[in-house]
Design a protein around this motif. Structure first.
Motif, PDB file in Angstrom:
ATOM      1  N   MET A   1      38.105 -41.730 -91.382  1.00 31.93           N
ATOM      2  CA  MET A   1      37.509 -42.933 -91.499  1.00 31.93           C
ATOM      3  C   MET A   1      36.086 -42.919 -91.975  1.00 31.93           C
ATOM      4  O   MET A   1      35.256 -42.121 -91.770  1.00 31.93           O
ATOM      5  CB  MET A   1      37.426 -43.741 -90.166  1.00 31.93           C
ATOM      6  CG  MET A   1      36.937 -45.117 -90.193  1.00 31.93           C
ATOM      7  SD  MET A   1      36.662 -45.950 -88.474  1.00 31.93           S
ATOM      8  CE  MET A   1      38.385 -45.840 -87.831  1.00 31.93           C
ATOM      9  N   GLU A  18      33.466 -50.923 -85.109  1.00 34.89           N
ATOM     10  CA  GLU A  18      34.953 -50.423 -84.947  1.00 34.89           C
ATOM     11  C   GLU A  18      34.796 -49.022 -84.829  1.00 34.89           C
ATOM     12  O   GLU A  18      35.663 -48.447 -83.782  1.00 34.89           O
ATOM     13  CB  GLU A  18      35.659 -50.937 -85.958  1.00 34.89           C
ATOM     14  CG  GLU A  18      35.371 -50.667 -87.500  1.00 34.89           C
ATOM     15  CD  GLU A  18      34.251 -51.612 -87.952  1.00 34.89           C
ATOM     16  OE1 GLU A  18      33.935 -51.434 -89.105  1.00 34.89           O
ATOM     17  OE2 GLU A  18      33.858 -52.625 -87.242  1.00 34.89           O
ATOM     18  N   ILE A  19      33.814 -48.188 -85.394  1.00 33.55           N
ATOM     19  CA  ILE A  19      33.843 -46.708 -85.217  1.00 33.55           C
ATOM     20  C   ILE A  19      33.318 -46.333 -83.958  1.00 33.55           C
ATOM     21  O   ILE A  19      33.949 -45.476 -83.283  1.00 33.55           O
ATOM     22  CB  ILE A  19      32.844 -46.172 -86.266  1.00 33.55           C
ATOM     23  CG1 ILE A  19      33.576 -46.399 -87.783  1.00 33.55           C
ATOM     24  CG2 ILE A  19      32.589 -44.697 -86.245  1.00 33.55           C
ATOM     25  CD1 ILE A  19      32.922 -45.873 -88.940  1.00 33.55           C
ATOM     26  N   ASP A  21      33.616 -47.953 -81.181  1.00 33.83           N
ATOM     27  CA  ASP A  21      34.674 -48.407 -80.187  1.00 33.83           C
ATOM     28  C   ASP A  21      35.802 -47.470 -80.311  1.00 33.83           C
ATOM     29  O   ASP A  21      36.233 -46.902 -79.345  1.00 33.83           O
ATOM     30  CB  ASP A  21      35.285 -49.708 -80.463  1.00 33.83           C
ATOM     31  CG  ASP A  21      34.355 -50.970 -80.247  1.00 33.83           C
ATOM     32  OD1 ASP A  21      33.261 -50.616 -79.332  1.00 33.83           O
ATOM     33  OD2 ASP A  21      34.704 -52.036 -80.357  1.00 33.83           O
ATOM     34  N   SER A  22      36.231 -46.844 -81.362  1.00 31.38           N
ATOM     35  CA  SER A  22      37.195 -45.923 -81.457  1.00 31.38           C
ATOM     36  C   SER A  22      36.681 -44.521 -80.900  1.00 31.38           C
ATOM     37  O   SER A  22      37.783 -43.804 -80.566  1.00 31.38           O
ATOM     38  CB  SER A  22      37.739 -45.722 -82.797  1.00 31.38           C
ATOM     39  OG  SER A  22      36.368 -44.872 -83.666  1.00 31.38           O
ATOM     40  N   LEU A  23      35.436 -44.306 -80.817  1.00 32.84           N
ATOM     41  CA  LEU A  23      34.996 -42.914 -80.386  1.00 32.84           C
ATOM     42  C   LEU A  23      34.607 -43.276 -78.796  1.00 32.84           C
ATOM     43  O   LEU A  23      34.000 -42.420 -78.045  1.00 32.84           O
ATOM     44  CB  LEU A  23      33.614 -42.358 -81.156  1.00 32.84           C
ATOM     45  CG  LEU A  23      34.308 -41.750 -82.434  1.00 32.84           C
ATOM     46  CD1 LEU A  23      33.155 -41.590 -83.522  1.00 32.84           C
ATOM     47  CD2 LEU A  23      35.279 -40.709 -82.304  1.00 32.84           C
ATOM     48  N   ASN A  24      34.565 -44.355 -78.538  1.00 32.15           N
ATOM     49  CA  ASN A  24      34.106 -44.825 -76.765  1.00 32.15           C
ATOM     50  C   ASN A  24      32.697 -44.664 -76.771  1.00 32.15           C
ATOM     51  O   ASN A  24      32.242 -44.081 -75.870  1.00 32.15           O
ATOM     52  CB  ASN A  24      35.006 -44.194 -75.915  1.00 32.15           C
ATOM     53  CG  ASN A  24      34.732 -44.732 -74.488  1.00 32.15           C
ATOM     54  OD1 ASN A  24      34.550 -46.032 -74.348  1.00 32.15           O
ATOM     55  ND2 ASN A  24      35.056 -44.112 -73.447  1.00 32.15           N
TER      56      ASN A  24
END
Length: 75
Positions: A1, A18-19, A21-24
């Motif tokens: 990404m 969004e990044i 969130d995707s990596l928590n």
């Protein structure tokens, strides 16, 4: 990404939601910043979810006494 981001005031870099969130990633999380050649890499510092072993204070003391005994040290 991949994303193009801008450096903000005081050289702040904001990670897109969004990044993050995707990596928590959450506010206050730590990241390791690595600079190599002309690149910047950010690596999340994660706490271990499990420890390798669990021992009691009594077990630590017992092992310490065994080591002292094998070394001939009076405790």
């Amino acid at each position: 990404m991949e994303r193009i981001i801008r450096i903000g005031k005081r050289n702040a870099i904001y990670i897109p939601k969004e990044i993050a969130d995707s990596l928590n990633l959450k506010e206050g999380d730590r990241l390791v910043l690595v600079v190599k050649d002309d690149k910047i890499e950010l690596i999340p510092v994660r706490k271990p979810s499990k420890y390798w072993a669990e021992i009691s204070p009594d077990e630590v003391e017992e092992v310490g006494e065994e080591i002292n005994k094998s070394l001939g040290v009076n405790s």
